[in-house]
Write a protein that holds these residues in place. Structure first.
Motif, PDB file in Angstrom:
ATOM      1  N   PHE A 137       1.246  -1.317  -0.269  1.00 53.12           N
ATOM      2  CA  PHE A 137       0.408  -0.370   0.234  1.00 53.12           C
ATOM      3  C   PHE A 137       0.710   1.405  -0.089  1.00 53.12           C
ATOM      4  O   PHE A 137       0.601   2.183  -0.585  1.00 53.12           O
ATOM      5  N   ALA A 138       1.933   1.672   0.727  1.00 51.52           N
ATOM      6  CA  ALA A 138       3.016   2.235   0.892  1.00 51.52           C
ATOM      7  C   ALA A 138       3.830   2.525  -0.852  1.00 51.52           C
ATOM      8  O   ALA A 138       3.050   3.613  -0.742  1.00 51.52           O
ATOM      9  N   HIS A 139       3.806   1.431  -1.000  1.00 55.96           N
ATOM     10  CA  HIS A 139       4.457   2.104  -2.534  1.00 55.96           C
ATOM     11  C   HIS A 139       3.176   2.106  -4.084  1.00 55.96           C
ATOM     12  O   HIS A 139       3.982   2.557  -4.843  1.00 55.96           O
ATOM     13  N   GLU A 140       1.936   1.974  -3.502  1.00 52.27           N
ATOM     14  CA  GLU A 140       0.835   1.974  -4.383  1.00 52.27           C
ATOM     15  C   GLU A 140       0.895   3.411  -5.260  1.00 52.27           C
ATOM     16  O   GLU A 140       0.821   3.794  -5.896  1.00 52.27           O
ATOM     17  N   THR A 141       1.088   4.112  -4.412  1.00 51.76           N
ATOM     18  CA  THR A 141       1.053   5.816  -4.295  1.00 51.76           C
ATOM     19  C   THR A 141       2.146   6.222  -4.995  1.00 51.76           C
ATOM     20  O   THR A 141       1.656   7.219  -5.984  1.00 51.76           O
ATOM     21  N   THR A 142       3.033   5.904  -5.931  1.00 50.17           N
ATOM     22  CA  THR A 142       4.147   6.541  -6.451  1.00 50.17           C
ATOM     23  C   THR A 142       3.697   5.218  -7.665  1.00 50.17           C
ATOM     24  O   THR A 142       4.971   6.229  -8.868  1.00 50.17           O
ATOM     25  N   ILE A 143       3.240   4.180  -8.100  1.00 51.36           N
ATOM     26  CA  ILE A 143       3.622   3.710  -9.300  1.00 51.36           C
ATOM     27  C   ILE A 143       2.242   3.527 -10.499  1.00 51.36           C
ATOM     28  O   ILE A 143       1.229   5.022  -9.929  1.00 51.36           O
ATOM     29  N   GLY A 144       2.778   3.464 -11.645  1.00 53.71           N
ATOM     30  CA  GLY A 144       2.056   4.202 -12.766  1.00 53.71           C
ATOM     31  C   GLY A 144       1.385   2.977 -12.989  1.00 53.71           C
ATOM     32  O   GLY A 144       2.196   1.917 -13.723  1.00 53.71           O
ATOM     33  N   GLY A 145      -0.018   2.739 -13.967  1.00 51.74           N
ATOM     34  CA  GLY A 145      -0.610   1.864 -14.377  1.00 51.74           C
ATOM     35  C   GLY A 145      -0.550   0.849 -13.648  1.00 51.74           C
ATOM     36  O   GLY A 145      -0.547   1.106 -12.207  1.00 51.74           O
ATOM     37  N   GLU A 146      -0.814  -0.161 -13.998  1.00 47.76           N
ATOM     38  CA  GLU A 146      -1.145  -1.423 -12.917  1.00 47.76           C
ATOM     39  C   GLU A 146       0.412  -2.457 -13.466  1.00 47.76           C
ATOM     40  O   GLU A 146       0.466  -2.977 -13.745  1.00 47.76           O
ATOM     41  N   LYS A 147       0.500  -2.430 -11.781  1.00 47.58           N
ATOM     42  CA  LYS A 147       1.756  -3.666 -11.970  1.00 47.58           C
ATOM     43  C   LYS A 147       1.290  -5.251 -11.020  1.00 47.58           C
ATOM     44  O   LYS A 147       0.447  -5.143 -10.384  1.00 47.58           O
ATOM     45  N   LEU A 148       1.924  -6.078 -11.928  1.00 45.20           N
ATOM     46  CA  LEU A 148       1.832  -7.470 -10.664  1.00 45.20           C
ATOM     47  C   LEU A 148       3.135  -7.072  -9.677  1.00 45.20           C
ATOM     48  O   LEU A 148       3.997  -7.496  -9.948  1.00 45.20           O
ATOM     49  N   ALA A 149       3.152  -7.241  -8.137  1.00 41.84           N
ATOM     50  CA  ALA A 149       3.900  -6.977  -7.240  1.00 41.84           C
ATOM     51  C   ALA A 149       4.441  -8.157  -6.182  1.00 41.84           C
ATOM     52  O   ALA A 149       3.620  -8.780  -5.287  1.00 41.84           O
ATOM     53  N   SER A 209      -2.196  -0.694  -8.670  1.00 45.67           N
ATOM     54  CA  SER A 209      -2.613   0.385  -9.021  1.00 45.67           C
ATOM     55  C   SER A 209      -3.291   1.981  -8.467  1.00 45.67           C
ATOM     56  O   SER A 209      -4.217   1.303  -7.132  1.00 45.67           O
ATOM     57  N   GLN A 210      -2.696   2.853  -8.858  1.00 40.99           N
ATOM     58  CA  GLN A 210      -3.572   3.760  -8.053  1.00 40.99           C
ATOM     59  C   GLN A 210      -4.677   3.843  -7.548  1.00 40.99           C
ATOM     60  O   GLN A 210      -5.158   4.719  -7.242  1.00 40.99           O
ATOM     61  N   ASN A 211      -5.649   3.593  -8.422  1.00 40.93           N
ATOM     62  CA  ASN A 211      -7.078   3.401  -9.226  1.00 40.93           C
ATOM     63  C   ASN A 211      -7.454   2.767  -7.105  1.00 40.93           C
ATOM     64  O   ASN A 211      -8.867   3.222  -7.673  1.00 40.93           O
ATOM     65  N   ASN A 212      -6.801   1.723  -6.653  1.00 41.39           N
ATOM     66  CA  ASN A 212      -7.343   1.318  -5.907  1.00 41.39           C
ATOM     67  C   ASN A 212      -6.898   1.743  -4.788  1.00 41.39           C
ATOM     68  O   ASN A 212      -6.998   0.747  -3.459  1.00 41.39           O
ATOM     69  N   ILE A 213      -6.638   2.883  -4.029  1.00 38.60           N
ATOM     70  CA  ILE A 213      -5.770   3.113  -2.903  1.00 38.60           C
ATOM     71  C   ILE A 213      -6.603   3.877  -2.019  1.00 38.60           C
ATOM     72  O   ILE A 213      -6.575   3.078  -1.074  1.00 38.60           O
ATOM     73  N   ARG A 214      -8.143   4.292  -2.746  1.00 41.44           N
ATOM     74  CA  ARG A 214      -9.216   4.223  -1.698  1.00 41.44           C
ATOM     75  C   ARG A 214      -9.939   2.939  -1.229  1.00 41.44           C
ATOM     76  O   ARG A 214     -10.732   2.503  -1.126  1.00 41.44           O
ATOM     77  N   LYS A 215      -9.889   1.962  -2.140  1.00 41.01           N
ATOM     78  CA  LYS A 215     -10.509   0.873  -1.668  1.00 41.01           C
ATOM     79  C   LYS A 215     -10.435   0.134  -0.136  1.00 41.01           C
ATOM     80  O   LYS A 215      -9.772  -0.130   0.206  1.00 41.01           O
ATOM     81  N   THR A 216     -11.997  -0.100   0.272  1.00 40.99           N
ATOM     82  CA  THR A 216     -11.397  -0.331   1.484  1.00 40.99           C
ATOM     83  C   THR A 216     -11.705  -2.038   1.207  1.00 40.99           C
ATOM     84  O   THR A 216     -11.422  -2.565   2.530  1.00 40.99           O
ATOM     85  N   ASP A 217     -11.773  -2.914   0.155  1.00 40.87           N
ATOM     86  CA  ASP A 217     -12.021  -4.455   0.421  1.00 40.87           C
ATOM     87  C   ASP A 217     -10.945  -4.576  -1.367  1.00 40.87           C
ATOM     88  O   ASP A 217     -11.140  -4.442  -1.812  1.00 40.87           O
ATOM     89  N   ARG A 218      -9.872  -5.029  -0.933  1.00 35.80           N
ATOM     90  CA  ARG A 218      -8.193  -5.236  -1.422  1.00 35.80           C
ATOM     91  C   ARG A 218      -8.723  -6.832  -1.999  1.00 35.80           C
ATOM     92  O   ARG A 218      -7.826  -7.211  -3.000  1.00 35.80           O
ATOM     93  N   THR A 219      -9.540  -7.862  -1.553  1.00 39.48           N
ATOM     94  CA  THR A 219      -9.534  -8.894  -1.380  1.00 39.48           C
ATOM     95  C   THR A 219      -9.263  -9.607  -3.016  1.00 39.48           C
ATOM     96  O   THR A 219      -8.143 -10.773  -2.886  1.00 39.48           O
ATOM     97  N   SER A 220      -9.449  -9.190  -3.937  1.00 43.76           N
ATOM     98  CA  SER A 220      -9.519  -9.558  -5.182  1.00 43.76           C
ATOM     99  C   SER A 220      -8.221  -8.721  -5.496  1.00 43.76           C
ATOM    100  O   SER A 220      -7.979  -9.734  -6.980  1.00 43.76           O
TER     101      SER A 220
END
Length: 418
Positions: free
Chosen positions: A166-178, A196-207
């Protein structure tokens, strides 16, 4: 007044924290401007006053009379947690000791926030205890209870490698498999996650979380291997005694190589046993040093020398380990090659657990776009080389190795509590 939450990364070796409100997430200086604080406490022999972090370590290294405690996280979920320990002649419970340390972090967060904080996400390893679900559950329950003692009304947990992601997600571009490689002092934890930066505010990251694995191996275990290979021989490790050339008991040396066990060695039974064997020792000069360590209670100085050597060998090919606290001018030359040989099996187990995580995620090593290294143990050159070989197609990110988990936990707390 806006709702403020925090993330606390209570680590085996170091701890960090961050606070979050609706707009911002901010890493907090845990101690004197430093983003991390050593997970250490020192109790003065007179009055049992407690000191924390670097101040605790400095008091110990200055040979101030008292008791140093480290690796407290490792007692969670174990029988030792209930037993407690003797600190300068006084029985103390580990939940009270750990609560005292974590209160130091909570107070610092509230000072920075300018208000009380009642919501927290606490980090936890994938497994507090390997292959023991009951002990693992107990460890989280114990840590939750300690959080309640501190006044937190809402306590959630997040796996530490996921928080680092989550800490690194704010700095990446596009979607990455990490793949997150979180190698701390007590555990090695791994997560395969879609970022993905698009997911930063998601409360459920299970998927987005495809796999989690962990093993109870960390920097403290590498220290132990290095200690037994290069430090304990200075005290007669694996020397012999008597007419039958028997090997001296090894348990003292193994316990002297672990922060969580060294304090239990200083008793008359152990000292008497070493004195008895000293008469029959075939290497009296070295074995007598073991007796001196037990009598003078300087086992922590041995551990500090080992840690100093490990850190030095991340940069140097060879280091002269000083043992002035034993004998003036005494030192031992240690090579990085010797260190690598000592930790070979541990590193192999770490890499096996990482590959198990990739397999559990249903992907291949070549599919990983990003390897996130976090935790102090990722500074060890042979560890870095291992992951570069395992994932040759991936970009490697090692920013904020010691504080990314705390930062990510605060992001998680914002999403859960704001």
């Amino acid at each position: 007044m806006s709702t403020i939450s925090c993330g606390i990364d209570f680590g085996t070796s170091n701890s960090s924290l961050a606070v979050a409100d609706q707009q911002t997430v901010q890493l907090i200086a845990a101690e004197n401007g430093n983003s991390t604080i050593p997970s250490a406490m020192f109790f003065l022999r007179k009055g049992n006053t407690a000191y924390y972090g670097r101040e605790a370590m400095n008091l110990f290294l200055d040979k101030t009379p008292g008791r140093l405690m480290r690796s407290l996280k490792r007692v969670l979920g174990t029988s030792v947690m209930k037993q407690g320990t003797i600190v300068n002649g006084e029985h103390m419970k580990f939940d009270a000791i750990i609560a005292s340390f974590l209160k130091k972090l909570k107070d610092q967060a509230e000072l920075e926030a300018g208000q009380s904080i009642e919501y927290v996400t606490m980090g936890r390893p994938v497994h507090f205890v390997d292959n023991d679900p009951g002990a693992d559950e107990r460890a989280e329950t114990e840590l939750r209870a300690i959080g309640g003692l501190l006044g937190f009304k809402e306590i959630s947990f997040q796996f530490e490698p996921i928080a680092a992601a989550f800490a690194h997600e704010t700095t990446i571009g596009g979607e990455k498999l990490a793949l997150v490689v979180d190698l701390g002092g007590g555990t090695s934890d791994f997560t395969v996650i879609r970022l993905s930066q698009n997911n930063i505010r998601k409360t459920d990251r299970t998927s987005d979380i495809l796999g989690n694995t962990g093993v109870r191996i960390g920097g403290n275990d590498l220290d132990k291997d290095l200690s037994l290979a290069a430090v304990m021989p200075v005290l007669g490790y694996r020397s012999t005694y008597g007419e039958k050339n028997l090997e001296v008991p090894l348990k003292h040396y193994h316990d002297l190589s672990e922060w969580s066990k060294v304090n239990f060695l200083y008793n008359t039974k152990n000292i008497f046993q070493v004195k008895q064997l000293l008469f029959q020792s075939h290497d009296k000069k070295r074995y007598e040093r073991l007796l001196k360590v037990l009598e003078q209670e300087t086992g922590h100085a041995l551990l500090a020398a080992t840690e100093q050597t490990k850190i030095a060998l991340t940069q140097l090919q060879e280091f002269e380990t000083p043992f002035d606290f034993l004998e003036m001018g005494l030192s031992e030359k240690v090579s990085r090659e010797k260190f690598n040989q000592a930790i070979e099996q541990r590193v192999s187990k770490i890499s096996q657990t990482a590959m198990l995580c990739v397999a559990e995620a249903g992907v291949k090593a070549g599919d990983i776009d990003l390897v996130i290294l976090t935790g102090g143990t990722t500074e060890v050159p042979v560890v870095q080389h291992e992951f570069a070989v395992l994932f040759p197609n991936a970009k490697v990110s090692g920013e904020n190795k010691l504080s990314s988990v705390g930062l990510g936990l605060a992001y998680d707390s914002r999403n859960k509590f704001s």
